[in-house]
Scaffold this motif. Sequence first.
Motif, mmCIF file in Angstrom:
data_model
loop_
_atom_site.group_PDB
_atom_site.id
_atom_site.type_symbol
_atom_site.label_atom_id
_atom_site.label_comp_id
_atom_site.label_asym_id
_atom_site.label_seq_id
_atom_site.Cartn_x
_atom_site.Cartn_y
_atom_site.Cartn_z
ATOM 1 N N PHE A 57 2.623 5.293 -7.419
ATOM 2 C CA PHE A 57 1.536 5.300 -8.409
ATOM 3 C C PHE A 57 0.338 6.129 -7.966
ATOM 4 C CE2 PHE A 57 3.687 1.090 -8.526
ATOM 5 C CZ PHE A 57 4.335 1.242 -9.747
ATOM 6 N N ASP A 58 0.514 6.912 -6.904
ATOM 7 C CA ASP A 58 -0.558 7.785 -6.398
ATOM 8 C C ASP A 58 -1.810 7.016 -6.007
ATOM 9 O OD1 ASP A 58 0.909 10.151 -6.673
ATOM 10 O OD2 ASP A 58 0.404 10.292 -8.805
ATOM 11 N N TRP A 59 -1.634 5.794 -5.469
ATOM 12 C CA TRP A 59 -2.794 5.082 -4.940
ATOM 13 C C TRP A 59 -3.365 5.869 -3.764
ATOM 14 C CZ3 TRP A 59 -0.845 -0.695 -4.391
ATOM 15 C CH2 TRP A 59 -0.599 -1.206 -5.676
ATOM 16 N N GLY A 69 2.647 1.656 -3.379
ATOM 17 C CA GLY A 69 1.688 2.080 -4.395
ATOM 18 C C GLY A 69 1.307 3.544 -4.263
ATOM 19 N N ALA A 70 1.147 4.001 -3.004
ATOM 20 C CA ALA A 70 0.798 5.406 -2.778
ATOM 21 C C ALA A 70 1.940 6.331 -3.175
ATOM 22 C CB ALA A 70 0.433 5.607 -1.309
ATOM 23 N N TRP A 89 -4.379 6.713 -0.102
ATOM 24 C CA TRP A 89 -3.832 6.240 1.176
ATOM 25 C C TRP A 89 -4.991 5.967 2.128
ATOM 26 C CZ3 TRP A 89 0.023 3.840 2.916
ATOM 27 C CH2 TRP A 89 0.339 3.825 4.274
ATOM 28 N N GLY A 104 0.812 -1.220 0.000
ATOM 29 C CA GLY A 104 0.000 0.000 0.000
ATOM 30 C C GLY A 104 0.843 1.265 0.000
#
Length: 278
Positions: free
Chosen positions: A201-203, A197-198, A205, A194
């Motif tokens: 890839f700007d997932w 990815g944040a 949060w 997580g």
Amino acid sequence: MGDATSSTTRWVPWRVAPASGFEVDDPTGRGSVGIVQIDERQFVVLNTFRYSDQGVENDLVAKLVRGGMEQSQARAAVDRARTFVPREDNPTDLASVPRFMRWFEDSYGKHSLAALIHDELISDAVNSGALGSDTLSDRFFREMMRTSGVPWLKRWLMWSAVALRTRWVAGGYRRLSIVLWLLLSVAGVIATIGSAGALLFDWPWLFDWPWPVSSPGWSLTVALLMIFIAAPLWGRQWAASLIAAVGALWLVPAAAVTSLAWIVYRVLEGIARTLRLR
């Protein structure tokens, strides 16, 4: 060291890895190990074989002596441990690799003979093998794979898998420590994926945790530090913990995907049987 076989035995280097230290009783001189399949998953090995590496043998003897065993007893124990004698009442599935991990390693390969000997040294009763120590048997497995040419990371991952099994079977606080380590590992894998990815890839949060793990960067740092903090839960096999934790970061997600694919396949096979497709 003395042999556990007769003087008529003809030892030939194992043809799969001639420099591995493995020698096969093969009258043909080819160094082949024969097997017979007796059901869908079980095989019987036909040849006696042994592992001969003076350095590894001496190391095992030294560890047994330090553990309180007499020198002669230690050498006899190592001789028994390094020699595989076929028995029809003890079939094998070769290396016990779960189906969802077969993409990473097959049940056979350069590790085959090491796995067969290791299986002989490990049973449901704790520390009941020829070496009198499941932990030492696991280490012997790793050393046999090393001289057989199994790559470094793969053999250490395979060692960490058998070490995990050893601590689980031991029961008591060792099993509880493994349960705690597994819980921490699952949380760490989720946090690492997580957070990465944040950051990359700007997932979104999704973890509203208290400081200092309230941001992806801090969460990733804490998750990686936990690999080292949790290592003592494996006791003397703490190095296996580090390898298992690093491997879990990419092995667990891949295994989850392959497991899902296997479930889908089983469902489709069930439908085919229900429809009586031919």
